[in-house]
Design a protein around this motif. Structure first.
Motif, PDB file in Angstrom:
ATOM      1  N   ASN A 187      -6.222   0.540  -1.566  1.00  0.00           N
ATOM      2  CA  ASN A 187      -5.772   1.575  -2.501  1.00  0.00           C
ATOM      3  C   ASN A 187      -4.353   1.979  -2.131  1.00  0.00           C
ATOM      4  N   LYS A 208       0.810  -1.215   0.000  1.00  0.00           N
ATOM      5  CA  LYS A 208       0.000   0.000   0.000  1.00  0.00           C
ATOM      6  C   LYS A 208       0.845   1.267   0.000  1.00  0.00           C
ATOM      7  N   ARG A 232       2.121   2.532   2.607  1.00  0.00           N
ATOM      8  CA  ARG A 232       1.473   3.256   3.710  1.00  0.00           C
ATOM      9  C   ARG A 232       2.484   3.508   4.817  1.00  0.00           C
ATOM     10  N   SER A 248     -10.480   5.077  -2.122  1.00  0.00           N
ATOM     11  CA  SER A 248     -10.692   3.669  -1.792  1.00  0.00           C
ATOM     12  C   SER A 248     -11.440   2.950  -2.917  1.00  0.00           C
ATOM     13  N   SER A 281      -7.998  -0.151   3.528  1.00  0.00           N
ATOM     14  CA  SER A 281      -8.613  -0.085   2.212  1.00  0.00           C
ATOM     15  C   SER A 281      -7.555  -0.417   1.155  1.00  0.00           C
ATOM     16  N   HIS A 290      -6.537  13.016   1.942  1.00  0.00           N
ATOM     17  CA  HIS A 290      -6.736  11.590   1.856  1.00  0.00           C
ATOM     18  C   HIS A 290      -7.795  11.353   0.805  1.00  0.00           C
TER      19      HIS A 290
HETATM   20 MG    MG Z   1      -8.011   3.917   3.641  1.00  0.00          MG
END
Ligand code: MG
Ligand code: TXA
Length: 319
Positions: free
Chosen positions: A138, A49, A51, A144, A136, A224
């Motif tokens: 994405n 991700k 992230r 998302s 999620s 976001h």
């Molecule tokens: Mg998310």
């Protein structure tokens, strides 16, 4: 590796047992799932991700009973919330037991937990002897996914399997509430379950410090869910707004902006139904992002019930 897409529960389960991550359908959005008790699988989720590791993950399970080992003791309100809203689009932040790896909670002492309302994913969770951590599905910061094809477009090269459960029926992420040390409940994220309904069980939900891009306020990143095309959230209404510059796509709730070509206006719900609007929101943002517009204007929807989640996502999608 190029992801296969299908409805093979056993295929998904096998990848997950091997420590891989796969995409799973939920009623809110698609998730990128891995074994929540395996730090290597959890690390892989962050990697796929892209992230930041300070942003913790939601743990998905099929029953509160199954979660007993990963939670510290909790009050009866949790049982009432579970009975009223699970499976469903509600995530609870509850004190965790040591069995949940630190990576899942980004070092916080509470874990986010939810039982998703999707038959395929509930069957998958029942067939596994571990819960699934899933953000999620994405890339970090983008919109998302609400279909298997959305996931394939963006993460298809990095995961082995996408469990296809059809288009998501709710369309915005779960509502997140947290049990605070003083016993109050705070609203961390508006989402697919209206806060008004939750308050009937918990009493007033308190706001948490908003809009910090800091690890102390996970879930509150202010930018976001954003398309690449600049999105401007209007503060006025279609009835009084000026005519936008050519090249603008207009997102409205149930009303067109007068004096601008209807071909470039997109209503979230011509019938004025907030649930329909939520279901269509993310797919529409993706479509518009690929349609070559120079900018997007969005008008807020009525700020009640699900409308609060829609307006929150539009705000965060905005520039
Ligand atoms: Mg998310
Ligand atoms: O509907 C949903 O909630 C979807 C589906 C897949 O279940 N999941 C989802 O996950 O939206 P994600 O990672 O995109 O958003 C979860 C939010 C993040 O903003 C994260 O910061 C917050 O939940 N969160 C997770 N664990 C937390 C924790 N222990 N403490 C505070 N916030 C937490």
């Amino acid at each position: 590796m190029r992801a296969m897409t299908g409805t093979g529960l056993e295929t998904a389960a096998q990848w997950l047992r091997q420590g891989e991550v796969v995409a799973i359908p939920t009623e809110t959005v698609y998730g990128l799932a891995g074994n929540a008790l395996d730090p290597a699988a959890v690390a892989r989720i962050f990697e796929v991700k892209n992230r930041p590791r300070f942003n913790p993950l939601i743990v998905h399970t099929h029953s509160l009973m199954a979660a007993a080992d990963w939670l510290a003791p909790y009050p009866d309100t949790v049982l009432q919330l579970a009975a009223a809203f699970w499976p469903g689009p509600l995530t609870l932040l509850l004190p965790k037991s040591p069995l949940i790896p630190h990576l899942v909670t980004a070092g916080h002492d509470r874990v986010a937990i939810r039982i998703p309302a999707h038959p395929l994913t509930l069957s998958l969770l029942e067939s596994l002897d571990f819960p699934l951590a899933a953000p999620s599905a994405n890339p970090f910061g983008y919109i998302s996914p609400t279909t298997a094809a959305h996931v394939a477009d963006q993460l298809g090269d990095n995961i082995p399997y996408i469990l296809d459960g059809g288009p998501c029926q709710v369309g915005v992420e779960s509502t997140i509430i947290g049990l605070e040390p003083d016993g109050r409940w705070c609203l961390y994220r508006s989402g697919g379950l209206a806060a008004e309904k939750i308050e009937a069980v918990t009493g007033p939900l308190y706001p948490v410090g908003n809009q910090h891009d800091s690890p102390s306020a996970p879930g509150m990143l202010s930018s976001h869910y954003a398309p690449r095309t600049p999105l401007h959230l209007r503060q006025d209404t279609p009835a009084v707004a000026p005519v936008p510059p050519a090249g603008t796509a207009v997102i409205g709730f149930d009303q067109y902006l007068p004096g601008y070509p209807a071909a470039h206006q997109y209503l979230l719900s011509p019938d004025g139904d907030l649930r329909e609007a939520a279901r269509h929101l993310f797919a529409l943002l993706r479509t518009l992002d690929q349609a070559g517009y120079t900018s997007i204007w969005a008008f807020p929807v009525p700020d009640t019930g699900l409308g609060r989640a829609i307006n929150d996502r539009l705000r965060r999608a905005g520039v």
